[in-house]
Every structure is written in C-alpha cells, then in structure tokens.
Design a protein around this motif. Structure first.
Motif, PDB file in Angstrom:
ATOM      1  N   TYR A 111       7.773  15.729  -4.349  1.00 17.97           N
ATOM      2  CA  TYR A 111       7.238  16.652  -3.345  1.00 17.97           C
ATOM      3  C   TYR A 111       8.017  16.530  -2.030  1.00 17.97           C
ATOM      4  O   TYR A 111       8.386  17.536  -1.422  1.00 17.97           O
ATOM      5  CB  TYR A 111       5.755  16.351  -3.112  1.00 17.97           C
ATOM      6  CG  TYR A 111       5.113  17.188  -2.030  1.00 17.97           C
ATOM      7  CD1 TYR A 111       4.672  18.485  -2.295  1.00 17.97           C
ATOM      8  CD2 TYR A 111       4.940  16.683  -0.741  1.00 17.97           C
ATOM      9  CE1 TYR A 111       4.083  19.259  -1.298  1.00 17.97           C
ATOM     10  CE2 TYR A 111       4.353  17.447   0.257  1.00 17.97           C
ATOM     11  CZ  TYR A 111       3.926  18.729  -0.032  1.00 17.97           C
ATOM     12  OH  TYR A 111       3.348  19.490   0.965  1.00 17.97           O
ATOM     13  N   ILE A 112       8.264  15.310  -1.606  1.00 20.67           N
ATOM     14  CA  ILE A 112       8.995  15.079  -0.357  1.00 20.67           C
ATOM     15  C   ILE A 112      10.415  15.621  -0.452  1.00 20.67           C
ATOM     16  O   ILE A 112      10.912  16.275   0.467  1.00 20.67           O
ATOM     17  CB  ILE A 112       9.000  13.578  -0.011  1.00 20.67           C
ATOM     18  CG1 ILE A 112       7.578  13.121   0.349  1.00 20.67           C
ATOM     19  CG2 ILE A 112       9.953  13.288   1.148  1.00 20.67           C
ATOM     20  CD1 ILE A 112       7.448  11.620   0.515  1.00 20.67           C
ATOM     21  N   GLU A 113      11.086  15.367  -1.562  1.00 27.63           N
ATOM     22  CA  GLU A 113      12.449  15.865  -1.744  1.00 27.63           C
ATOM     23  C   GLU A 113      12.482  17.389  -1.755  1.00 27.63           C
ATOM     24  O   GLU A 113      13.414  18.003  -1.237  1.00 27.63           O
ATOM     25  CB  GLU A 113      13.038  15.314  -3.043  1.00 27.63           C
ATOM     26  CG  GLU A 113      13.365  13.831  -3.008  1.00 27.63           C
ATOM     27  CD  GLU A 113      14.565  13.519  -2.116  1.00 27.63           C
ATOM     28  OE1 GLU A 113      15.315  14.465  -1.787  1.00 27.63           O
ATOM     29  OE2 GLU A 113      14.740  12.343  -1.748  1.00 27.63           O
ATOM     30  N   MET A 114      11.449  18.002  -2.327  1.00 26.44           N
ATOM     31  CA  MET A 114      11.408  19.458  -2.446  1.00 26.44           C
ATOM     32  C   MET A 114      11.286  20.131  -1.085  1.00 26.44           C
ATOM     33  O   MET A 114      11.851  21.207  -0.847  1.00 26.44           O
ATOM     34  CB  MET A 114      10.230  19.870  -3.338  1.00 26.44           C
ATOM     35  CG  MET A 114      10.084  21.367  -3.542  1.00 26.44           C
ATOM     36  SD  MET A 114       8.866  21.795  -4.819  1.00 26.44           S
ATOM     37  CE  MET A 114       7.358  21.196  -4.065  1.00 26.44           C
ATOM     38  N   TYR A 115      10.582  19.484  -0.157  1.00 27.33           N
ATOM     39  CA  TYR A 115      10.308  20.123   1.129  1.00 27.33           C
ATOM     40  C   TYR A 115      11.123  19.572   2.297  1.00 27.33           C
ATOM     41  O   TYR A 115      10.983  20.057   3.425  1.00 27.33           O
ATOM     42  CB  TYR A 115       8.816  20.004   1.461  1.00 27.33           C
ATOM     43  CG  TYR A 115       7.960  20.998   0.714  1.00 27.33           C
ATOM     44  CD1 TYR A 115       7.941  22.343   1.083  1.00 27.33           C
ATOM     45  CD2 TYR A 115       7.179  20.609  -0.362  1.00 27.33           C
ATOM     46  CE1 TYR A 115       7.166  23.257   0.406  1.00 27.33           C
ATOM     47  CE2 TYR A 115       6.393  21.517  -1.049  1.00 27.33           C
ATOM     48  CZ  TYR A 115       6.391  22.844  -0.662  1.00 27.33           C
ATOM     49  OH  TYR A 115       5.616  23.756  -1.343  1.00 27.33           O
ATOM     50  N   GLY A 174       0.821  -1.212   0.000  1.00 30.96           N
ATOM     51  CA  GLY A 174       0.000   0.000   0.000  1.00 30.96           C
ATOM     52  C   GLY A 174       0.850   1.255   0.000  1.00 30.96           C
ATOM     53  O   GLY A 174       0.504   2.253  -0.638  1.00 30.96           O
ATOM     54  N   ALA A 175       1.983   1.208   0.701  1.00 32.12           N
ATOM     55  CA  ALA A 175       2.900   2.346   0.729  1.00 32.12           C
ATOM     56  C   ALA A 175       3.526   2.569  -0.647  1.00 32.12           C
ATOM     57  O   ALA A 175       3.657   3.708  -1.103  1.00 32.12           O
ATOM     58  CB  ALA A 175       3.987   2.111   1.769  1.00 32.12           C
ATOM     59  N   LYS A 176       3.893   1.484  -1.321  1.00 33.68           N
ATOM     60  CA  LYS A 176       4.500   1.604  -2.649  1.00 33.68           C
ATOM     61  C   LYS A 176       3.535   2.226  -3.653  1.00 33.68           C
ATOM     62  O   LYS A 176       3.949   2.963  -4.551  1.00 33.68           O
ATOM     63  CB  LYS A 176       4.951   0.228  -3.139  1.00 33.68           C
ATOM     64  CG  LYS A 176       6.191  -0.304  -2.422  1.00 33.68           C
ATOM     65  CD  LYS A 176       6.590  -1.667  -2.968  1.00 33.68           C
ATOM     66  CE  LYS A 176       7.870  -2.174  -2.292  1.00 33.68           C
ATOM     67  NZ  LYS A 176       8.268  -3.505  -2.771  1.00 33.68           N
ATOM     68  N   GLN A 177       2.242   1.925  -3.508  1.00 30.36           N
ATOM     69  CA  GLN A 177       1.251   2.511  -4.405  1.00 30.36           C
ATOM     70  C   GLN A 177       1.183   4.027  -4.251  1.00 30.36           C
ATOM     71  O   GLN A 177       0.969   4.754  -5.226  1.00 30.36           O
ATOM     72  CB  GLN A 177      -0.121   1.897  -4.132  1.00 30.36           C
ATOM     73  CG  GLN A 177      -0.238   0.434  -4.541  1.00 30.36           C
ATOM     74  CD  GLN A 177      -1.589  -0.152  -4.172  1.00 30.36           C
ATOM     75  OE1 GLN A 177      -2.511   0.555  -3.783  1.00 30.36           O
ATOM     76  NE2 GLN A 177      -1.708  -1.472  -4.264  1.00 30.36           N
ATOM     77  N   LEU A 178       1.375   4.501  -3.028  1.00 28.91           N
ATOM     78  CA  LEU A 178       1.358   5.948  -2.789  1.00 28.91           C
ATOM     79  C   LEU A 178       2.642   6.637  -3.236  1.00 28.91           C
ATOM     80  O   LEU A 178       2.621   7.767  -3.717  1.00 28.91           O
ATOM     81  CB  LEU A 178       1.169   6.214  -1.289  1.00 28.91           C
ATOM     82  CG  LEU A 178      -0.237   6.207  -0.726  1.00 28.91           C
ATOM     83  CD1 LEU A 178      -0.188   6.346   0.798  1.00 28.91           C
ATOM     84  CD2 LEU A 178      -1.080   7.331  -1.310  1.00 28.91           C
ATOM     85  N   PHE A 179       3.756   5.940  -3.101  1.00 27.86           N
ATOM     86  CA  PHE A 179       5.069   6.558  -3.297  1.00 27.86           C
ATOM     87  C   PHE A 179       5.431   6.615  -4.779  1.00 27.86           C
ATOM     88  O   PHE A 179       6.412   6.036  -5.232  1.00 27.86           O
ATOM     89  CB  PHE A 179       6.118   5.788  -2.502  1.00 27.86           C
ATOM     90  CG  PHE A 179       7.385   6.563  -2.241  1.00 27.86           C
ATOM     91  CD1 PHE A 179       7.345   7.896  -1.873  1.00 27.86           C
ATOM     92  CD2 PHE A 179       8.617   5.947  -2.340  1.00 27.86           C
ATOM     93  CE1 PHE A 179       8.501   8.605  -1.621  1.00 27.86           C
ATOM     94  CE2 PHE A 179       9.791   6.645  -2.091  1.00 27.86           C
ATOM     95  CZ  PHE A 179       9.732   7.980  -1.739  1.00 27.86           C
ATOM     96  N   ASP A 180       4.634   7.375  -5.530  1.00 30.66           N
ATOM     97  CA  ASP A 180       4.888   7.536  -6.955  1.00 30.66           C
ATOM     98  C   ASP A 180       5.911   8.658  -7.168  1.00 30.66           C
ATOM     99  O   ASP A 180       6.285   9.362  -6.224  1.00 30.66           O
ATOM    100  CB  ASP A 180       3.590   7.818  -7.706  1.00 30.66           C
ATOM    101  CG  ASP A 180       2.859   9.052  -7.199  1.00 30.66           C
ATOM    102  OD1 ASP A 180       3.483   9.878  -6.495  1.00 30.66           O
ATOM    103  OD2 ASP A 180       1.664   9.209  -7.489  1.00 30.66           O
ATOM    104  N   PRO A 181       6.387   8.854  -8.400  1.00 28.63           N
ATOM    105  CA  PRO A 181       7.397   9.895  -8.654  1.00 28.63           C
ATOM    106  C   PRO A 181       6.956  11.287  -8.223  1.00 28.63           C
ATOM    107  O   PRO A 181       7.777  12.086  -7.758  1.00 28.63           O
ATOM    108  CB  PRO A 181       7.594   9.822 -10.176  1.00 28.63           C
ATOM    109  CG  PRO A 181       7.250   8.408 -10.523  1.00 28.63           C
ATOM    110  CD  PRO A 181       6.141   8.026  -9.603  1.00 28.63           C
ATOM    111  N   GLU A 182       5.669  11.592  -8.336  1.00 27.40           N
ATOM    112  CA  GLU A 182       5.183  12.916  -7.970  1.00 27.40           C
ATOM    113  C   GLU A 182       5.300  13.158  -6.466  1.00 27.40           C
ATOM    114  O   GLU A 182       5.749  14.222  -6.029  1.00 27.40           O
ATOM    115  CB  GLU A 182       3.724  13.076  -8.414  1.00 27.40           C
ATOM    116  CG  GLU A 182       3.168  14.473  -8.201  1.00 27.40           C
ATOM    117  CD  GLU A 182       1.746  14.625  -8.705  1.00 27.40           C
ATOM    118  OE1 GLU A 182       1.130  15.666  -8.412  1.00 27.40           O
ATOM    119  OE2 GLU A 182       1.250  13.704  -9.383  1.00 27.40           O
ATOM    120  N   LEU A 183       4.911  12.156  -5.664  1.00 27.56           N
ATOM    121  CA  LEU A 183       5.019  12.309  -4.214  1.00 27.56           C
ATOM    122  C   LEU A 183       6.482  12.310  -3.786  1.00 27.56           C
ATOM    123  O   LEU A 183       6.877  13.054  -2.881  1.00 27.56           O
ATOM    124  CB  LEU A 183       4.265  11.189  -3.505  1.00 27.56           C
ATOM    125  CG  LEU A 183       4.158  11.334  -1.975  1.00 27.56           C
ATOM    126  CD1 LEU A 183       3.397  12.606  -1.612  1.00 27.56           C
ATOM    127  CD2 LEU A 183       3.489  10.117  -1.347  1.00 27.56           C
TER     128      LEU A 183
END
Length: 402
Positions: free
Chosen positions: A318-322, A306-315
């Motif tokens: 976003y995490i790296e940016m902030y 379920g975590a892998k499904q959320l952790f797409d390139p866009e997310l």
C-alpha cells in the motif's frame, strides 16, 4: 500454471461480461422501442463475420468510452451545483489527473484514490453551519447523470444502423450504473456513496460538520498550509463518534494528524491507537492510513517490534503504491529505513527524493509537514529545534554524497 489459470479466468470473465452486456443492451432496445427480440437478433444474425466482430467491439469500447465520458460529467455536476450553492473551486480530479488553482492559475497534478474515478472538492461558504447548503453539492453528480440519461433515451428511437443503436444502449447502461451506484444509499467497499452521505447529513448535524470541516482542511492543505498552522477549531473532536460513518471518523483522524505535525508524538500515538481499536468499523482505506501513521509513530517512539508487526507485506504494498502521490508515504519509509533497517543513507536518499519532487504533489501542506518531520528525524533534533533542521539535514546529505 497460476498465471495461465488467471489468464483463462480473465478471458472467461470478459466473455461472460460481454454476453451479459449484450443481453442488457438488447433488453433496453426492446423495452424502449417498438423492436422485438426476434427483430433485434435477426438484425445481428444478418451481419457478416467482420460486422459481428465490430458489434462486439462496439459493445466493449462503447461501454468503456461512455464510462470515461460520464465520470467527468458526474464530477462536473458536483462542481456546478456546488458553485451555485456558494462554494468556491478547490480541485477537480478525473482518474489520476487533478486540476487545481494555485496562485490564480489552473494547474494539473497527478493524484488518485483507490475505488474512485474522480472527485470534485470545493470550499464551503463562510457561514454558520446551519446556513451552509450541502445537499445540492452532493446531489449534483447524480443530477448531471440523470440529465445525460434523459438526453440519450430519445436516440434509441432514431432509425439507423444497429451498431449505432447498440452504442447508445451501452451509453445508457453505463450511465444507469453510475446513477445507481451514487443515487441509491449504499456503502461500496465500506465507503458511503453520495446518496448515503446525503441521508447522513439529513439525520445527523455532526456528519454535516465533519463534511464541511474536511472540505475546509483539504482546501487549506492543497494551498500549502500545514495542519499545525490551521485554526484550532477545525480539530475539535466530539465525544460520541460513529466510527462506521466515514464522515464522522474524519474528525478524530484530522486531530490526530495535527498532533503528528506538531510533533506531539506520544499524544498522537495514543489517539491513533484508540482509533485503530475501531478498525472493524472504519472504511478500509482509512484503516490503511491509520496503520501507516501508527507505523511511523511506533518507530519514532522506539517501539520497533510493534512497528514490525504492522509492517506486513500488505501495508508495504500500500505504501509503495501511493508514495508517488502522497508525500506522507515517503516520510514513513524514511522512518522505516532509518529506525527499523538502520540504513541512514537510504533514509537520506528518500528525504532528498521528496525534496526534489515536492512541487509534483497535490497536497502541498502535507509535503511541507512531511519534509519538516523527516528533517527532525534525520537530524535527531528535538521538536522545539525545528528552525535549524533543514540546514542540518542538507549539510548531512552533502557529506554522505547522496
């Protein structure tokens, strides 16, 4: 080829914007002075090449510099009107520079939120809800820009060099854009502007409660208080939440975040999953934040798929940016490295990096929370054993020579 197309598109867009801005400036000068279009363009046509280049430069830089000046003016309006309404200073941000009072001293830290050029956060007075003023605090920014507008308009009547008139016109245009973007009720990228929030406060007491609760929790967390240590009444969630209202949706988000800080992960996961079902109604940046917390909670609850499904390139982007301004992103990456990638060394390095940089972050209460949660995660300790987590992780980090 794609890069070339993007460059050409950017150049054409800039030229188009420049021409539109020039025509708007000409219209302002014509409408507000006794000059005609013919006279305006005749003045510019009489300029030589170097003066023509200067005219275009004035249009570009005049607008940009005006905007940079007017953003802090707008936030200063919020500050002054808020202070006059009985609020207390918490922080004042322009672009990514935030001025915050810590232990009675004014300090500067870096923090930014996509889509915002600045932000003034104050602490509401300690009064019953119905007696706390909120209208002037929200309207103060637009009021400050209106004052600037009326102060600049007479300058158009001053006879001088056309470039000076052009610069004044660009300042007025920039000011009008800010006034319209904040003074007419609307949503921008899904987020309500000042005027929109003012209409919500007038019609709905729950919106006022949400605004004041958010301001109070923000003041506490910037002063180093963890959510789990804040008064419980700040985290009561009413039954009927309008998820399209960014003020109201902050209430369940605060409550769910407190559950995370308390390490009540099953309850937090259930609550965030429920909020996430309304993602089509919620403002975009909130959806990203919810996805980040769901990623963390699914990982710590063992739902790796379920975590892998959320952790797409866009997310991931976003995490790296902030991650440099939000410590929660380091906590989430620590969980990803440890539980998804099975890379304990990288997870420990992420924890140690946050420990070294903890004083750089604006939200000190969040930093304390994230460090404690990372320590619990890395040591594999149960939530009720958190008192000895720091020593456990520090010892483990030493042994792995990070």
């Amino acid at each position: 080829m794609e890069m070339l197309k993007g460059f050409i598109k950017g150049i054409l867009g800039g030229v188009a914007g420049l021409l539109i801005g020039f025509m708007i400036a000409a219209t302002f000068v014509v409408c507000l002075t006794d000059m005609t279009y013919s006279e305006f363009f005749a003045k510019f046509s009489s300029l030589n090449i170097s003066e023509g280049i200067m005219a275009f430069a004035v249009a570009i830089f005049g607008f940009v510099i005006s905007y940079i000046i007017l953003i802090p003016v707008h936030e200063a309006g919020h500050l002054v009107c808020g202070l006059l309404s009985g609020y207390r200073f918490v922080s004042f941000r322009v672009l990514n520079l935030t001025f915050i009072r810590i232990d009675g001293k004014l300090r500067i830290k870096r923090f930014s939120i996509a889509g915002t050029g600045g932000q003034c956060l104050l602490l509401p007075p300690d009064l019953p809800l119905e007696r706390i003023p909120a209208w002037w605090y929200l309207f103060g920014g637009v009021l400050a820009n209106l004052i600037c507008l009326f102060a600049a308009l007479p300058l158009l009547w001053i006879k001088g060099h056309p470039l000076l008139t052009e610069a004044v016109a660009m300042f007025i245009i920039a000011d009008l854009i800010i006034i319209v973007m904040n003074g007419i009720p609307m949503k921008i990228s899904g987020a309500g502007n000042d005027a929109y929030n003012m209409t919500k406060l007038k019609k709905n007491p729950l919106s006022k409660l949400a605004l004041l609760t958010t301001l109070r929790t923000n003041a506490l967390i910037q002063n180093g208080v963890r959510p789990k240590d804040m008064p419980g009444h700040l985290f009561v969630v009413p039954e009927d939440i309008d998820y399209s209202n960014q003020l109201e949706v902050s209430l369940p988000l605060l409550a769910a975040s407190r559950l995370v800080d308390e390490m009540r992960y099953p309850e937090a996961l259930e609550m965030f999953e429920e909020i996430y079902t309304h993602k089509d109604e919620i403002v975009g940046i909130y959806v990203k934040e919810i996805a980040c917390e769901l990623l963390f909670l699914r990982l710590v609850q063992g739902d790796i798929e379920g975590a892998k499904q959320l952790f797409d390139p866009e997310l991931r982007k976003y995490i790296e940016m902030y991650r440099k301004v939000m410590s929660s992103k380091e906590r989430i990456l620590c969980a990803v490295y440890l539980l998804m990638d099975n890379d304990r060394e990288k997870a420990l390095a992420t924890y140690e990096n946050l420990r070294r940089r903890e004083n750089d972050y604006l939200l000190q209460g969040e930093v304390k929370s994230d460090l404690a949660l990372m320590e619990a995660l890395l040591s594999g300790t149960a939530p009720d054993d958190t008192a000895t987590l720091s020593d456990t992780v520090a010892d483990t980090a030493t042994k792995t020579d990070i």
